[in-house]
Design a protein around this motif. Sequence first.
Motif, PDB file in Angstrom:
ATOM      1  N   SER A   1      -1.033  10.452   1.242  1.00  0.00           N
ATOM      2  CA  SER A   1      -2.131  10.836   0.349  1.00  0.00           C
ATOM      3  C   SER A   1      -3.042   9.631   0.151  1.00  0.00           C
ATOM      4  O   SER A   1      -2.624   8.482   0.290  1.00  0.00           O
ATOM      5  CB  SER A   1      -1.602  11.330  -0.991  1.00  0.00           C
ATOM      6  OG  SER A   1      -0.957  10.287  -1.673  1.00  0.00           O
TER       7      SER A   1
ATOM      8  N   ASN B   1      -4.452  14.963   0.508  1.00  0.00           N
ATOM      9  CA  ASN B   1      -3.127  14.884   1.120  1.00  0.00           C
ATOM     10  C   ASN B   1      -3.225  15.368   2.557  1.00  0.00           C
ATOM     11  O   ASN B   1      -3.960  16.304   2.858  1.00  0.00           O
ATOM     12  CB  ASN B   1      -2.119  15.762   0.382  1.00  0.00           C
ATOM     13  CG  ASN B   1      -1.967  15.341  -1.069  1.00  0.00           C
ATOM     14  OD1 ASN B   1      -1.771  14.184  -1.354  1.00  0.00           O
ATOM     15  ND2 ASN B   1      -2.080  16.296  -1.971  1.00  0.00           N
TER      16      ASN B   1
ATOM     17  N   ALA C   1      -8.506  10.946   5.138  1.00  0.00           N
ATOM     18  CA  ALA C   1      -7.303  11.647   5.596  1.00  0.00           C
ATOM     19  C   ALA C   1      -7.425  12.071   7.051  1.00  0.00           C
ATOM     20  O   ALA C   1      -6.472  11.953   7.827  1.00  0.00           O
ATOM     21  CB  ALA C   1      -7.044  12.867   4.713  1.00  0.00           C
TER      22      ALA C   1
ATOM     23  N   THR D   1      -6.496   8.252  -2.437  1.00  0.00           N
ATOM     24  CA  THR D   1      -7.237   8.491  -3.673  1.00  0.00           C
ATOM     25  C   THR D   1      -8.567   7.754  -3.604  1.00  0.00           C
ATOM     26  O   THR D   1      -8.629   6.606  -3.187  1.00  0.00           O
ATOM     27  CB  THR D   1      -6.433   7.983  -4.883  1.00  0.00           C
ATOM     28  OG1 THR D   1      -5.163   8.628  -4.888  1.00  0.00           O
ATOM     29  CG2 THR D   1      -7.146   8.284  -6.179  1.00  0.00           C
TER      30      THR D   1
ATOM     31  N   LYS E   1      -8.288  13.180  -4.832  1.00  0.00           N
ATOM     32  CA  LYS E   1      -7.155  12.884  -3.953  1.00  0.00           C
ATOM     33  C   LYS E   1      -7.159  13.836  -2.754  1.00  0.00           C
ATOM     34  O   LYS E   1      -7.593  14.981  -2.870  1.00  0.00           O
ATOM     35  CB  LYS E   1      -5.873  13.070  -4.763  1.00  0.00           C
ATOM     36  CG  LYS E   1      -4.630  12.560  -4.130  1.00  0.00           C
ATOM     37  CD  LYS E   1      -3.480  12.697  -5.124  1.00  0.00           C
ATOM     38  CE  LYS E   1      -2.260  11.994  -4.594  1.00  0.00           C
ATOM     39  NZ  LYS E   1      -1.142  12.086  -5.522  1.00  0.00           N
TER      40      LYS E   1
END
Length: 128
Positions: free
Chosen positions: A92, A123, A50, A94, A121
Amino acid sequence: MKKLKSEEGSATIEFIGIVPLAIILLAIMIQFIVSVNGVIVAQSAANEYAKVYSVTENHDQATSAAQEVLNSTGSYLSGSISGPNQINKEFSTTVNAQIKLIFLPDEILGHGVPTINFSTKANSRVIE
């Protein structure tokens, strides 16, 4: 009769009886610690993906960075990274991970080592 009432050596017998239980308990504790570490590393890999994707918007760079974090644990943790699932600037990712049970080698089982499967996960938002 006198030999049957003697308690000499009973401590040795009790010790021999407890040693396998202590070893099994130690193996379970070590596997628990390894599993917790695997979960933390997998979450770190999702966070790394992320972080990199939010700055670069490059899936390959983000996947490479996340895979590097997953590979830092050695051979007991493997996984795959999927993402980004992007809506506008929000996205997002995973991480699907598998933790191998370290005290069950292939030689004992005759087939693949069992794994603990889980996913985590992260975000985030693309930075402009």
